[in-house]
Design an enzyme around this catalytic site. Structure first.
Site, PDB file in Angstrom:
ATOM      1  N   ASP A   1       0.880  -1.164   0.000  1.00  0.00           N
ATOM      2  CA  ASP A   1       0.000   0.000   0.000  1.00  0.00           C
ATOM      3  C   ASP A   1       0.914   1.209   0.000  1.00  0.00           C
ATOM      4  O   ASP A   1       1.864   1.285   0.793  1.00  0.00           O
ATOM      5  CB  ASP A   1      -0.942   0.023   1.208  1.00  0.00           C
ATOM      6  CG  ASP A   1      -2.105   0.985   0.979  1.00  0.00           C
ATOM      7  OD1 ASP A   1      -2.625   1.022  -0.148  1.00  0.00           O
ATOM      8  OD2 ASP A   1      -2.491   1.697   1.926  1.00  0.00           O
TER       9      ASP A   1
ATOM     10  N   ASP B   1       3.425  10.904 -10.407  1.00  0.00           N
ATOM     11  CA  ASP B   1       4.799  10.965 -10.924  1.00  0.00           C
ATOM     12  C   ASP B   1       5.112  12.244 -11.709  1.00  0.00           C
ATOM     13  O   ASP B   1       6.204  12.798 -11.568  1.00  0.00           O
ATOM     14  CB  ASP B   1       5.102   9.748 -11.806  1.00  0.00           C
ATOM     15  CG  ASP B   1       5.292   8.473 -10.996  1.00  0.00           C
ATOM     16  OD1 ASP B   1       5.262   8.532  -9.751  1.00  0.00           O
ATOM     17  OD2 ASP B   1       5.469   7.404 -11.625  1.00  0.00           O
TER      18      ASP B   1
END
Length: 198
Positions: A73, A157
């Protein structure tokens, strides 16, 4: 060596990423995804922390499959937002969130903020059918840019910038990202823990 590990994901890309990260360690021989298990139960990620969610997924899939299971996670924590989006990173802009809508919401919240320090965090939980559990974590520090840069990667990102490299995560090659990412740091910690057992 562990012969086979079930990755608690149906994401083929994530399976490839783990295979690449573990490739040289010779600790785990084969990874399979949830797609190989037929009809596994859906594990609801309702924990309050990355650690709780990773453990819950790994425990559920190990109990169902009777095999060693690995779950992760991970998410983004922004300092000035008191750690948000955190465990809600993938659905930050709502239940129908996309990477683009999540980034748009994040940049909106940071519009007037000078402090843009952030951290990607990853927790890995490896659970054996015997009940034995190993939990490790990794992190990668950066800053949030004012607009996206780069076409690679996924999630946040394109706005996560690493000043010591001079690129966002989305501007890095797949190999370069794998060397410095939060997930890679967590994997290396897990390999260290597993080497103590073999």
């Amino acid at each position: 060596m562990i012969e086979r590990v079930v990755l608690a994901t149906a994401n083929v890309g994530k399976v490839r990423e783990f295979e690449d990260l573990f490739q040289d360690s010779r600790i785990i021989k084969t990874f399979i995804s949830l797609k190989n298990l037929g009809n596994p139960p859906e594990v609801i990620e309702d924990g309050n922390t990355f650690r709780e969610n990773a453990l819950k997924k790994a425990r559920g899939i190990s109990a169902y499959s009777g095999e060693v299971s690995l779950a992760d996670d991970s998410g983004l924590q922004v300092e000035v937002l008191n750690g948000r989006p955190g465990i809600y990173s993938s659905r930050y802009s709502g239940e129908d969130a996309t990477d683009e809508s999540n980034i748009e919401k994040l940049l909106g919240e940071l519009k007037d903020k000078l402090n843009r320090n952030a951290r990607f965090v990853c927790y890995l939980a490896l659970v054996y059918p015997t009940g034995e559990e190993i939990v490790v974590s990794g992190a990668c520090d950066g800053v949030i840019l004012h607009e996206p840069r780069g076409k690679g990667g996924f999630g946040y990102d394109p706005v996560f910038y690493l000043s010591h490299i001079g690129k966002t995560m989305a501007e890095m090659s797949y190999r370069q990202k794998n060397e410095i990412s939060h997930r890679s740091h967590a994997v290396y910690s897990l390999i260290d823990e597993l080497r103590k057992k073999f």
